[in-house]
Design a protein around this motif. Sequence first.
Motif, PDB file in Angstrom:
ATOM      1  N   SER A 162       0.829  -1.202   0.000  1.00  0.00           N
ATOM      2  CA  SER A 162       0.000   0.000   0.000  1.00  0.00           C
ATOM      3  C   SER A 162       0.858   1.243   0.000  1.00  0.00           C
ATOM      4  CB  SER A 162      -0.919   0.017   1.220  1.00  0.00           C
ATOM      5  OG  SER A 162      -1.803  -1.074   1.175  1.00  0.00           O
ATOM      6  N   ALA A 163       1.910   1.236   0.813  1.00  0.00           N
ATOM      7  CA  ALA A 163       2.805   2.393   0.869  1.00  0.00           C
ATOM      8  C   ALA A 163       3.486   2.601  -0.480  1.00  0.00           C
ATOM      9  CB  ALA A 163       3.845   2.198   1.969  1.00  0.00           C
ATOM     10  N   ALA A 164       3.942   1.508  -1.094  1.00  0.00           N
ATOM     11  CA  ALA A 164       4.603   1.637  -2.393  1.00  0.00           C
ATOM     12  C   ALA A 164       3.630   2.140  -3.452  1.00  0.00           C
ATOM     13  CB  ALA A 164       5.191   0.289  -2.822  1.00  0.00           C
ATOM     14  N   THR A 165       2.390   1.680  -3.399  1.00  0.00           N
ATOM     15  CA  THR A 165       1.392   2.143  -4.357  1.00  0.00           C
ATOM     16  C   THR A 165       1.157   3.635  -4.197  1.00  0.00           C
ATOM     17  OG1 THR A 165       0.304  -0.006  -4.327  1.00  0.00           O
ATOM     18  CG2 THR A 165      -0.986   1.841  -5.156  1.00  0.00           C
ATOM     19  N   ILE A 166       1.096   4.101  -2.966  1.00  0.00           N
ATOM     20  CA  ILE A 166       0.889   5.519  -2.706  1.00  0.00           C
ATOM     21  C   ILE A 166       2.115   6.324  -3.115  1.00  0.00           C
ATOM     22  CG2 ILE A 166       0.612   7.254  -0.871  1.00  0.00           C
ATOM     23  CD1 ILE A 166      -1.033   5.088   0.644  1.00  0.00           C
ATOM     24  N   PHE A 198       6.133   4.152 -11.301  1.00  0.00           N
ATOM     25  CA  PHE A 198       7.466   3.708 -11.667  1.00  0.00           C
ATOM     26  C   PHE A 198       7.928   4.262 -13.011  1.00  0.00           C
ATOM     27  CE2 PHE A 198       8.358   0.892  -8.234  1.00  0.00           C
ATOM     28  CZ  PHE A 198       7.110   0.697  -7.698  1.00  0.00           C
ATOM     29  N   PHE A 199       8.271   5.539 -12.997  1.00  0.00           N
ATOM     30  CA  PHE A 199       8.847   6.172 -14.173  1.00  0.00           C
ATOM     31  C   PHE A 199      10.276   6.527 -13.825  1.00  0.00           C
ATOM     32  CE2 PHE A 199       4.298   7.170 -14.478  1.00  0.00           C
ATOM     33  CZ  PHE A 199       4.040   6.536 -15.669  1.00  0.00           C
ATOM     34  N   PRO A 200      11.258   6.045 -14.600  1.00  0.00           N
ATOM     35  CA  PRO A 200      12.654   6.329 -14.270  1.00  0.00           C
ATOM     36  C   PRO A 200      12.940   7.825 -14.302  1.00  0.00           C
ATOM     37  CG  PRO A 200      12.492   4.627 -15.947  1.00  0.00           C
ATOM     38  CD  PRO A 200      11.113   5.184 -15.743  1.00  0.00           C
ATOM     39  N   THR A 201      13.773   8.269 -13.372  1.00  0.00           N
ATOM     40  CA  THR A 201      14.235   9.645 -13.356  1.00  0.00           C
ATOM     41  C   THR A 201      15.475   9.722 -14.236  1.00  0.00           C
ATOM     42  OG1 THR A 201      13.466   9.878 -11.096  1.00  0.00           O
ATOM     43  CG2 THR A 201      15.104  11.469 -11.830  1.00  0.00           C
ATOM     44  N   PRO A 202      15.549  10.696 -15.144  1.00  0.00           N
ATOM     45  CA  PRO A 202      16.731  10.801 -15.993  1.00  0.00           C
ATOM     46  C   PRO A 202      17.984  11.018 -15.144  1.00  0.00           C
ATOM     47  CG  PRO A 202      15.017  12.345 -16.678  1.00  0.00           C
ATOM     48  CD  PRO A 202      14.572  11.730 -15.404  1.00  0.00           C
ATOM     49  N   CYS A 203      19.076  10.414 -15.544  1.00  0.00           N
ATOM     50  CA  CYS A 203      20.337  10.623 -14.850  1.00  0.00           C
ATOM     51  C   CYS A 203      21.458  10.695 -15.872  1.00  0.00           C
ATOM     52  CB  CYS A 203      20.594   9.534 -13.816  1.00  0.00           C
ATOM     53  SG  CYS A 203      20.805   7.903 -14.525  1.00  0.00           S
ATOM     54  N   ALA A 204      22.592  11.258 -15.463  1.00  0.00           N
ATOM     55  CA  ALA A 204      23.697  11.494 -16.374  1.00  0.00           C
ATOM     56  C   ALA A 204      24.439  10.218 -16.740  1.00  0.00           C
ATOM     57  CB  ALA A 204      24.655  12.496 -15.747  1.00  0.00           C
ATOM     58  N   ARG A 255      15.178   9.261   2.196  1.00  0.00           N
ATOM     59  CA  ARG A 255      15.883  10.326   1.473  1.00  0.00           C
ATOM     60  C   ARG A 255      16.767  11.169   2.395  1.00  0.00           C
ATOM     61  NH1 ARG A 255      14.462   9.787  -3.682  1.00  0.00           N
ATOM     62  NH2 ARG A 255      12.309   9.353  -4.228  1.00  0.00           N
ATOM     63  N   LYS A 256      16.345  11.386   3.642  1.00  0.00           N
ATOM     64  CA  LYS A 256      17.140  12.169   4.604  1.00  0.00           C
ATOM     65  C   LYS A 256      18.505  11.554   4.832  1.00  0.00           C
ATOM     66  CE  LYS A 256      13.788  14.396   7.628  1.00  0.00           C
ATOM     67  NZ  LYS A 256      13.174  14.338   8.958  1.00  0.00           N
ATOM     68  N   ARG A 257      18.567  10.242   4.785  1.00  0.00           N
ATOM     69  CA  ARG A 257      19.855   9.580   5.020  1.00  0.00           C
ATOM     70  C   ARG A 257      20.616   9.324   3.718  1.00  0.00           C
ATOM     71  NH1 ARG A 257      19.333   3.536   5.482  1.00  0.00           N
ATOM     72  NH2 ARG A 257      20.849   3.622   7.137  1.00  0.00           N
ATOM     73  N   GLY A 258      20.157   9.979   2.637  1.00  0.00           N
ATOM     74  CA  GLY A 258      20.867   9.874   1.361  1.00  0.00           C
ATOM     75  C   GLY A 258      20.426   8.706   0.510  1.00  0.00           C
ATOM     76  N   GLY A 259      19.320   8.060   0.858  1.00  0.00           N
ATOM     77  CA  GLY A 259      18.852   6.906   0.108  1.00  0.00           C
ATOM     78  C   GLY A 259      17.988   7.287  -1.074  1.00  0.00           C
ATOM     79  N   ARG A 260      17.948   6.388  -2.024  1.00  0.00           N
ATOM     80  CA  ARG A 260      17.098   6.530  -3.212  1.00  0.00           C
ATOM     81  C   ARG A 260      16.331   5.233  -3.385  1.00  0.00           C
ATOM     82  NH1 ARG A 260      22.150   7.185  -6.980  1.00  0.00           N
ATOM     83  NH2 ARG A 260      22.687   5.504  -5.559  1.00  0.00           N
ATOM     84  N   PHE A 261      15.281   5.275  -4.187  1.00  0.00           N
ATOM     85  CA  PHE A 261      14.529   4.076  -4.531  1.00  0.00           C
ATOM     86  C   PHE A 261      14.937   3.719  -5.950  1.00  0.00           C
ATOM     87  CE2 PHE A 261      12.334   5.940  -1.037  1.00  0.00           C
ATOM     88  CZ  PHE A 261      11.860   4.864  -0.304  1.00  0.00           C
ATOM     89  N   LEU A 262      15.584   2.557  -6.116  1.00  0.00           N
ATOM     90  CA  LEU A 262      16.163   2.179  -7.402  1.00  0.00           C
ATOM     91  C   LEU A 262      15.506   0.930  -7.958  1.00  0.00           C
ATOM     92  CD1 LEU A 262      19.956   2.644  -6.514  1.00  0.00           C
ATOM     93  CD2 LEU A 262      18.385   4.320  -7.513  1.00  0.00           C
ATOM     94  N   ALA A 306      20.783  -1.927 -15.754  1.00  0.00           N
ATOM     95  CA  ALA A 306      21.325  -0.790 -15.004  1.00  0.00           C
ATOM     96  C   ALA A 306      20.282  -0.297 -14.000  1.00  0.00           C
ATOM     97  CB  ALA A 306      21.700   0.337 -15.967  1.00  0.00           C
ATOM     98  N   TRP A 307      20.748   0.210 -12.868  1.00  0.00           N
ATOM     99  CA  TRP A 307      19.854   0.759 -11.864  1.00  0.00           C
ATOM    100  C   TRP A 307      19.342   2.121 -12.310  1.00  0.00           C
ATOM    101  CZ3 TRP A 307      17.891  -2.294  -8.413  1.00  0.00           C
ATOM    102  CH2 TRP A 307      18.628  -3.400  -7.937  1.00  0.00           C
ATOM    103  N   LYS A 308      18.058   2.372 -12.088  1.00  0.00           N
ATOM    104  CA  LYS A 308      17.431   3.662 -12.388  1.00  0.00           C
ATOM    105  C   LYS A 308      16.662   4.097 -11.154  1.00  0.00           C
ATOM    106  CE  LYS A 308      17.423   3.329 -17.215  1.00  0.00           C
ATOM    107  NZ  LYS A 308      18.024   4.314 -18.020  1.00  0.00           N
ATOM    108  N   GLU A 309      16.698   5.398 -10.887  1.00  0.00           N
ATOM    109  CA  GLU A 309      15.942   5.924  -9.763  1.00  0.00           C
ATOM    110  C   GLU A 309      14.479   6.071 -10.180  1.00  0.00           C
ATOM    111  OE1 GLU A 309      17.640   9.412  -8.037  1.00  0.00           O
ATOM    112  OE2 GLU A 309      16.148   9.489  -6.434  1.00  0.00           O
ATOM    113  N   VAL A 310      13.579   5.661  -9.293  1.00  0.00           N
ATOM    114  CA  VAL A 310      12.144   5.827  -9.576  1.00  0.00           C
ATOM    115  C   VAL A 310      11.697   7.141  -8.972  1.00  0.00           C
ATOM    116  CG1 VAL A 310      11.643   3.358  -9.766  1.00  0.00           C
ATOM    117  CG2 VAL A 310      11.431   4.473  -7.561  1.00  0.00           C
ATOM    118  N   SER A 311      10.709   7.750  -9.592  1.00  0.00           N
ATOM    119  CA  SER A 311      10.247   9.049  -9.122  1.00  0.00           C
ATOM    120  C   SER A 311       8.973   8.891  -8.326  1.00  0.00           C
ATOM    121  CB  SER A 311      10.017   9.987 -10.305  1.00  0.00           C
ATOM    122  OG  SER A 311       8.970   9.502 -11.114  1.00  0.00           O
TER     123      SER A 311
END
Length: 127
Positions: free
Chosen positions: A25-29, A33-39, A106-113, A120-125
């Motif tokens: 439920s938390a993940a659905t909220i 799952f659209f990748p965030t562009p990265c360099a 996110r406060k501790r520098g984490g991302r959802f990948l 390749a790993w992509k960050e989800v928005s």
Amino acid sequence: PKPRPSEVRARTNTPNLGLKKTVSSAATIMFSFFPTPCAGPIETTPHDVLLGRGGQANNHPGNIFFRDIVRAALPEYNKLSAAAPGTPGVKKNKTILALRIVEDIRKRGGRFLSHGAGGAWKEVSEK
């Protein structure tokens, strides 16, 4: 295309600790799952939450931390879920709870990948 809820559950890769419904439920909220562009290619860190199946995601330190915060939020979530159907503010408060979990990561520098094309790993928005 947006994944079905069953796909979201599989991607969170949380073992059944009484948290499966809460995590899905938390993940659905929290995500669409659209990748965030990265360099360039993303290297994982111990603070990241890896979405996927298998031991790599399940045993990753960021995923363990994620499960711990979800477990800590479980009493509040269950209290909200026990409210009578149609109770004002329940959906809003569940959303706020989910967003607090994302903020803690996110406060501790984490991302959802998530694994993208070619593995390749992509960050989800958030959406």
